[in-house]
Design a protein around this motif. Structure first.
Motif, PDB file in Angstrom:
ATOM      1  N   TYR A  33       0.831  -1.206   0.000  1.00 22.43           N
ATOM      2  CA  TYR A  33       0.000   0.000   0.000  1.00 22.43           C
ATOM      3  C   TYR A  33       0.863   1.252   0.000  1.00 22.43           C
ATOM      4  O   TYR A  33       1.958   1.251   0.576  1.00 22.43           O
ATOM      5  N   TYR A  35       0.284   5.273   1.241  1.00 20.18           N
ATOM      6  CA  TYR A  35      -0.568   6.243   1.924  1.00 20.18           C
ATOM      7  C   TYR A  35       0.121   7.600   1.922  1.00 20.18           C
ATOM      8  O   TYR A  35       1.342   7.681   1.871  1.00 20.18           O
ATOM      9  N   GLN A  37       0.014  11.159   4.475  1.00 19.26           N
ATOM     10  CA  GLN A  37      -0.486  11.695   5.738  1.00 19.26           C
ATOM     11  C   GLN A  37      -0.133  13.169   5.812  1.00 19.26           C
ATOM     12  O   GLN A  37       1.033  13.541   5.848  1.00 19.26           O
ATOM     13  N   MET A  41      -3.501  14.788  10.392  1.00 20.93           N
ATOM     14  CA  MET A  41      -4.566  14.012   9.732  1.00 20.93           C
ATOM     15  C   MET A  41      -4.261  12.519   9.794  1.00 20.93           C
ATOM     16  O   MET A  41      -3.173  12.101  10.173  1.00 20.93           O
ATOM     17  N   GLY A  42      -5.266  11.759   9.386  1.00 21.43           N
ATOM     18  CA  GLY A  42      -5.073  10.320   9.273  1.00 21.43           C
ATOM     19  C   GLY A  42      -4.389   9.963   7.965  1.00 21.43           C
ATOM     20  O   GLY A  42      -3.972  10.832   7.197  1.00 21.43           O
ATOM     21  N   LEU A  43      -4.272   8.675   7.731  1.00 20.02           N
ATOM     22  CA  LEU A  43      -3.639   8.192   6.503  1.00 20.02           C
ATOM     23  C   LEU A  43      -4.700   8.022   5.416  1.00 20.02           C
ATOM     24  O   LEU A  43      -5.774   7.469   5.677  1.00 20.02           O
ATOM     25  N   TYR A  48      -3.069   0.672  -3.923  1.00 18.18           N
ATOM     26  CA  TYR A  48      -2.658  -0.561  -3.283  1.00 18.18           C
ATOM     27  C   TYR A  48      -2.484  -1.650  -4.328  1.00 18.18           C
ATOM     28  O   TYR A  48      -2.955  -1.523  -5.466  1.00 18.18           O
ATOM     29  N   PHE A  90       3.788   7.075   3.338  1.00 16.61           N
ATOM     30  CA  PHE A  90       4.091   5.801   3.981  1.00 16.61           C
ATOM     31  C   PHE A  90       3.747   4.652   3.037  1.00 16.61           C
ATOM     32  O   PHE A  90       2.678   4.625   2.434  1.00 16.61           O
ATOM     33  N   GLN A 106      -0.921  -4.397   9.315  1.00 21.48           N
ATOM     34  CA  GLN A 106      -0.123  -3.669   8.334  1.00 21.48           C
ATOM     35  C   GLN A 106       1.197  -3.277   8.973  1.00 21.48           C
ATOM     36  O   GLN A 106       1.240  -2.803  10.108  1.00 21.48           O
ATOM     37  N   PHE A 108       4.387  -0.801   8.490  1.00 21.80           N
ATOM     38  CA  PHE A 108       4.692   0.455   7.808  1.00 21.80           C
ATOM     39  C   PHE A 108       6.187   0.699   7.717  1.00 21.80           C
ATOM     40  O   PHE A 108       6.955   0.358   8.622  1.00 21.80           O
ATOM     41  N   GLY A 109       6.583   1.324   6.609  1.00 18.76           N
ATOM     42  CA  GLY A 109       7.933   1.831   6.483  1.00 18.76           C
ATOM     43  C   GLY A 109       8.080   3.120   7.269  1.00 18.76           C
ATOM     44  O   GLY A 109       7.105   3.647   7.809  1.00 18.76           O
ATOM     45  N   PRO A 110       9.310   3.675   7.325  1.00 21.82           N
ATOM     46  CA  PRO A 110       9.568   4.874   8.127  1.00 21.82           C
ATOM     47  C   PRO A 110       9.023   6.159   7.528  1.00 21.82           C
ATOM     48  O   PRO A 110       8.972   7.180   8.206  1.00 21.82           O
ATOM     49  N   ARG A 113       9.369  12.144   3.713  1.00 21.53           N
ATOM     50  CA  ARG A 113       8.841  13.498   3.913  1.00 21.53           C
ATOM     51  C   ARG A 113       9.123  14.318   2.674  1.00 21.53           C
ATOM     52  O   ARG A 113      10.276  14.630   2.392  1.00 21.53           O
TER      53      ARG A 113
ATOM     54  N   TYR B  35      -4.223   1.450  15.469  1.00 20.38           N
ATOM     55  CA  TYR B  35      -2.809   1.710  15.287  1.00 20.38           C
ATOM     56  C   TYR B  35      -2.389   2.848  16.200  1.00 20.38           C
ATOM     57  O   TYR B  35      -3.166   3.763  16.481  1.00 20.38           O
ATOM     58  N   ALA B  42       6.249   6.068  12.430  1.00 13.55           N
ATOM     59  CA  ALA B  42       5.325   5.331  11.575  1.00 13.55           C
ATOM     60  C   ALA B  42       4.246   4.683  12.432  1.00 13.55           C
ATOM     61  O   ALA B  42       4.468   4.391  13.609  1.00 13.55           O
ATOM     62  N   PRO B  43       3.061   4.466  11.875  1.00 14.46           N
ATOM     63  CA  PRO B  43       2.024   3.765  12.638  1.00 14.46           C
ATOM     64  C   PRO B  43       2.450   2.332  12.943  1.00 14.46           C
ATOM     65  O   PRO B  43       3.121   1.683  12.137  1.00 14.46           O
ATOM     66  N   PHE B  87      -5.228   5.622  15.879  1.00 16.79           N
ATOM     67  CA  PHE B  87      -6.097   5.612  14.712  1.00 16.79           C
ATOM     68  C   PHE B  87      -6.915   4.328  14.683  1.00 16.79           C
ATOM     69  O   PHE B  87      -6.357   3.234  14.838  1.00 16.79           O
ATOM     70  N   PHE B  97      -8.033  -0.695   3.346  1.00 16.87           N
ATOM     71  CA  PHE B  97      -8.046  -0.079   4.670  1.00 16.87           C
ATOM     72  C   PHE B  97      -8.476   1.372   4.551  1.00 16.87           C
ATOM     73  O   PHE B  97      -8.068   2.079   3.635  1.00 16.87           O
ATOM     74  N   PHE B  99      -8.603   4.727   7.157  1.00 18.79           N
ATOM     75  CA  PHE B  99      -8.198   5.206   8.474  1.00 18.79           C
ATOM     76  C   PHE B  99      -9.018   6.407   8.921  1.00 18.79           C
ATOM     77  O   PHE B  99      -9.364   7.275   8.111  1.00 18.79           O
ATOM     78  N   GLY B 100      -9.277   6.477  10.239  1.00 21.81           N
ATOM     79  CA  GLY B 100      -9.860   7.679  10.807  1.00 21.81           C
ATOM     80  C   GLY B 100      -8.807   8.772  10.915  1.00 21.81           C
ATOM     81  O   GLY B 100      -7.630   8.558  10.611  1.00 21.81           O
ATOM     82  N   SER B 101      -9.247   9.952  11.375  1.00 17.45           N
ATOM     83  CA  SER B 101      -8.349  11.101  11.459  1.00 17.45           C
ATOM     84  C   SER B 101      -7.444  11.066  12.688  1.00 17.45           C
ATOM     85  O   SER B 101      -6.537  11.894  12.799  1.00 17.45           O
ATOM     86  N   GLY B 102      -7.708  10.140  13.599  1.00 21.01           N
ATOM     87  CA  GLY B 102      -6.808   9.969  14.735  1.00 21.01           C
ATOM     88  C   GLY B 102      -7.246  10.698  15.984  1.00 21.01           C
ATOM     89  O   GLY B 102      -7.912  11.742  15.918  1.00 21.01           O
TER      90      GLY B 102
END
Lengths: 117, 109
Positions: A33, A35, A37, A41-43, A48, A90, A106, A108-110, A113, B35, B42-43, B87, B97, B99-102
């Motif tokens: 995937y 994403y 961010q 905010m969320g992802l 994907y 991400f 899931q 995630f990578g680092p 930016r 998460y 990262a998450p 999240f 997937f 995701f919510g805003s957190g």
């Protein structure tokens, strides 16, 4: 076992420039995937890939393209960067689960930016 | 489409219990994940619920009610290191997937 790796970690682009974000995983996961961010905010899912050779759009695919090069690698390309694409990107991979219990965890990578000026 | 609602911020003291709620509207629902994300990081995966009920993992528990389209994350014996964003995320259509805003959790001494 490195998990999910992403390159580069930081990037500054000028409007209109192009670049490719690289992602690789060594966990033998089928699904990968991308994403973005934005601050506070969320992802949001960009694209994907459920398996090697397949890709599909997520919520915010406009301005991006992807390539699932093989099972390990999934790249994200910005053809003509815009300031609205300034974000943290991400990459993640996913496994349904192990030992008969599905968790859809899931990894995630680092993150990369990216700033577009 | 998909939608998720969770509180934007919660504050609690060290040692206390805090609950973070999540309501969702989803087609093709498979389950609800949680998460954790520290600032600049990262998450990381905390839990997943596919069936109604409570899942417990150490100090963290997660609950799901499919009939109410509602879930929550319960954090017990709060520690300063639990200060982070949390999240909720729905898994839908097998491997997608949303995701919510957190929820930003502030743990105070």
């Amino acid at each position: 076992n490195a998990g999910v790796t992403q390159t580069p970690k930081f990037q500054v682009l000028k409007t209109g420039q192009s670049m490719t974000l690289q992602c690789a995983q060594d966990m033998n996961h089928n699904s990968m995937y991308w994403y973005r961010q934005d601050p506070g905010m969320g992802l949001r899912l960009i694209y994907y890939s459920a398996s090697e050779g397949t890709t599909d759009k997520g919520e915010v695919p406009n301005g991006y393209n992807v390539s699932r090069l093989n099972k390990r690698e999934f790249s994200l390309r910005l053809e003509s960067a815009a300031p609205s694409q300034t974000s943290v990107y991400f990459c993640a991979s996913s496994s349904p689960g192990t030992s008969g219990k599905q968790t859809y965890e899931q990894y995630f990578g680092p993150g990369t930016r990216l700033t577009v000026t | 489409g998909q939608s998720l609602e969770q509180p934007s911020e919660v504050t609690a003291v060290e040692g206390a219990i805090v609950q973070i709620n999540c309501t969702y509207q989803t087609s093709g629902f498979y389950g609800l994940s949680w998460y954790q994300q520290h600032d600049g990081g990262a998450p990381t995966f905390l839990s997943y619920n596919a069936l109604d009920g409570l899942e417990e993992t150490g100090r963290f528990s997660s609950f799901l009610s499919r009939s109410d389209s509602y879930g929550y994350l319960l954090l017990q014996e709060l520690q300063m290191k639990d200060s982070a964003s949390y999240f909720c995320a729905v898994v839908y259509n097998f491997n997608k997937f949303y995701f919510g805003s957190g929820t930003k959790l502030n743990v105070k001494p």
